[in-house]
Scaffold this motif. Structure first.
Motif, PDB file in Angstrom:
ATOM      1  N   SER A   1      -1.616  -3.311  -8.256  1.00 32.10           N
ATOM      2  CA  SER A   1      -0.779  -4.372  -7.707  1.00 32.10           C
ATOM      3  C   SER A   1      -1.263  -5.696  -8.282  1.00 32.10           C
ATOM      4  CB  SER A   1      -0.848  -4.387  -6.181  1.00 32.10           C
ATOM      5  OG  SER A   1      -2.148  -4.691  -5.744  1.00 32.10           O
TER       6      SER A   1
ATOM      7  N   ASP B   1       0.896   4.065  -2.911  1.00 28.12           N
ATOM      8  CA  ASP B   1       0.681   5.480  -2.597  1.00 28.12           C
ATOM      9  C   ASP B   1       1.803   6.349  -3.156  1.00 28.12           C
ATOM     10  OD1 ASP B   1      -1.656   4.904  -1.225  1.00 28.12           O
ATOM     11  OD2 ASP B   1      -0.732   5.008   0.765  1.00 28.12           O
TER      12      ASP B   1
ATOM     13  N   GLU C   1       0.826  -1.215   0.000  1.00 28.33           N
ATOM     14  CA  GLU C   1       0.000   0.000   0.000  1.00 28.33           C
ATOM     15  C   GLU C   1       0.858   1.262   0.000  1.00 28.33           C
ATOM     16  OE1 GLU C   1      -3.184   0.618  -0.640  1.00 28.33           O
ATOM     17  OE2 GLU C   1      -3.311  -1.531  -1.006  1.00 28.33           O
ATOM     18  N   GLU C   2       1.940   1.263   0.767  1.00 29.85           N
ATOM     19  CA  GLU C   2       2.831   2.424   0.783  1.00 29.85           C
ATOM     20  C   GLU C   2       3.472   2.627  -0.588  1.00 29.85           C
ATOM     21  OE1 GLU C   2       4.762   2.884   5.144  1.00 29.85           O
ATOM     22  OE2 GLU C   2       5.136   0.955   4.164  1.00 29.85           O
TER      23      GLU C   2
END
Length: 158
Positions: free
Chosen positions: A68, A52, A48-49
């Motif tokens: 992803s 982002d 997720e990072e």
């Protein structure tokens, strides 16, 4: 529509990665940056990072999409309607490995691979090297986008 996928772990995204993404965005109608989810390998940044950070650094490119995936790249390409994978090549050693992958991808699913030589400014940059230098307090800000430099600094042991 000409759609391409630029895959990788992007842990973290570097200016070398960004260069390949931007140059690809000029060649294709849509570029999907595909972040590989490898549950057997713990990254510095969560998926997720990474998503982002990639979304932030590619925000000005409307034809770049960040996703992803797990499993085979060719399966992801098929589900996305992409017939081309774009891979950045820094050195001959990259080519040796990537050629085998490209041949497997065309054999499995007819997915073509475009090898894009890295801009010489970024030819030595690797995510693993960036993480190592940053971990020991080195300044990697010239090699990564600002958002990544800030996040790396925040991860440094105090």
């Amino acid at each position: 529509m000409r759609r391409a996928v630029t895959p990788g772990s992007f842990d973290p995204v570097t200016k070398g990665h960004l260069d390949i993404i931007v140059r690809s965005s000029r060649l294709f109608d849509e570029v999907i940056v595909a972040v590989l989810v490898n549950q057997a390998k713990a990254g510095m940044f969560s998926v997720e990072e990474r998503l982002d950070m990639l979304r932030e650094v590619t925000a000005e490119y409307p034809n770049v999409r960040i996703e992803s995936f797990q499993g085979l790249l060719v399966d992801f390409c098929r589900t996305q309607g992409a017939g081309v994978v774009v891979k950045g090549i820094r050195a001959v050693s990259d080519f040796d490995y990537e050629l085998q992958m490209a041949q497997m991808n065309i054999g499995l699913a007819g997915i073509e691979t475009l090898f894009m030589p890295t801009n010489p400014l970024y030819s030595f940059i690797a995510s693993s090297l960036v993480k190592e230098v940053s971990k020991w307090g080195g300044d990697v800000s010239a090699h990564v986008p600002d958002v990544v430099a800030r996040r790396l600094a925040a991860r440094r042991p105090q």
